[in-house]
Design an enzyme around this catalytic site. Structure first.
Site, PDB file in Angstrom:
ATOM      1  N   ASP A 117       4.812   5.498  -2.385  1.00 16.09           N
ATOM      2  CA  ASP A 117       4.683   4.444  -1.378  1.00 16.09           C
ATOM      3  C   ASP A 117       5.195   4.998  -0.060  1.00 16.09           C
ATOM      4  O   ASP A 117       6.204   5.704  -0.031  1.00 16.09           O
ATOM      5  CB  ASP A 117       5.501   3.212  -1.771  1.00 16.09           C
ATOM      6  CG  ASP A 117       4.895   2.445  -2.939  1.00 16.09           C
ATOM      7  OD1 ASP A 117       3.676   2.540  -3.145  1.00 16.09           O
ATOM      8  OD2 ASP A 117       5.650   1.743  -3.630  1.00 16.09           O
ATOM      9  N   ASP A 136      -1.935  -0.325  -3.201  1.00 18.95           N
ATOM     10  CA  ASP A 136      -1.298  -1.641  -3.278  1.00 18.95           C
ATOM     11  C   ASP A 136      -2.074  -2.678  -2.472  1.00 18.95           C
ATOM     12  O   ASP A 136      -2.255  -3.819  -2.909  1.00 18.95           O
ATOM     13  CB  ASP A 136       0.141  -1.574  -2.768  1.00 18.95           C
ATOM     14  CG  ASP A 136       1.034  -0.688  -3.617  1.00 18.95           C
ATOM     15  OD1 ASP A 136       0.707  -0.464  -4.800  1.00 18.95           O
ATOM     16  OD2 ASP A 136       2.054  -0.203  -3.091  1.00 18.95           O
TER      17      ASP A 136
END
Length: 156
Positions: A117, A136
């Site tokens: 991330d 995501d």
């Protein structure tokens, strides 16, 4: 179904390309932070070993393999569900977003042991401590699209 496969492949490729570029080429894994347009858009390296907001992150390899299995099962389930009959194009796009994002995060778990991330957005004096990635975004948009654009047609 071809549209589902195309969107899945595009989302998967975009997710993996952005992760490769940001983590490896820009060296975010070593630098840990790059301010792009502060405070609105920043790159912050975060290795997510769990689900959203770090849930199941302390379960080690068991949690990792469990999350891989769940993502693959959901991807297969969505694909089979959409393949059972004619679907509106928006439903196939939504499914492709969800499946492509899920498969992108599966590859991260297989290669790195965690999901990479790196996107961090803040605004208006509120500092967001969380990071996310293209997968995501696609998973969220795809799941929302499946909820909104699928289901039984209403009959009078």
């Amino acid at each position: 179904m071809r549209l589902l496969a195309i969107i899945t492949a595009l989302v998967f490729a975009l997710d993996q390309a952005t992760k490769l570029y940001v983590v490896q080429v820009l060296g975010l894994a070593e630098r840990l932070r790059i301010d792009v347009v502060p405070p609105y858009l920043n790159l912050r390296m975060a290795w997510n070993r769990g689900m959203n907001f770090g849930l199941l992150s302390n379960d080690g390899d068991l949690g990792r393999w469990l999350l891989i299995g769940v993502a693959l099962a959901i991807s297969a389930g969505v694909t089979l569900w959409l393949a059972r009959g004619p679907q509106r194009p928006v439903a196939l796009v939504s499914g492709g977003l969800l499946v492509g994002g899920a498969l992108g995060n599966v590859v991260d778990r297989l290669v790195y042991g965690a999901v990479a991330d790196f996107l961090n957005m803040s605004c208006c004096g509120i500092e967001n401590p969380y990071a996310f990635n293209v997968a995501d975004i696609a998973i969220f948009a795809g799941a929302l699209g499946l909820v909104v654009f699928t289901g039984r047609d209403k009959t009078p």
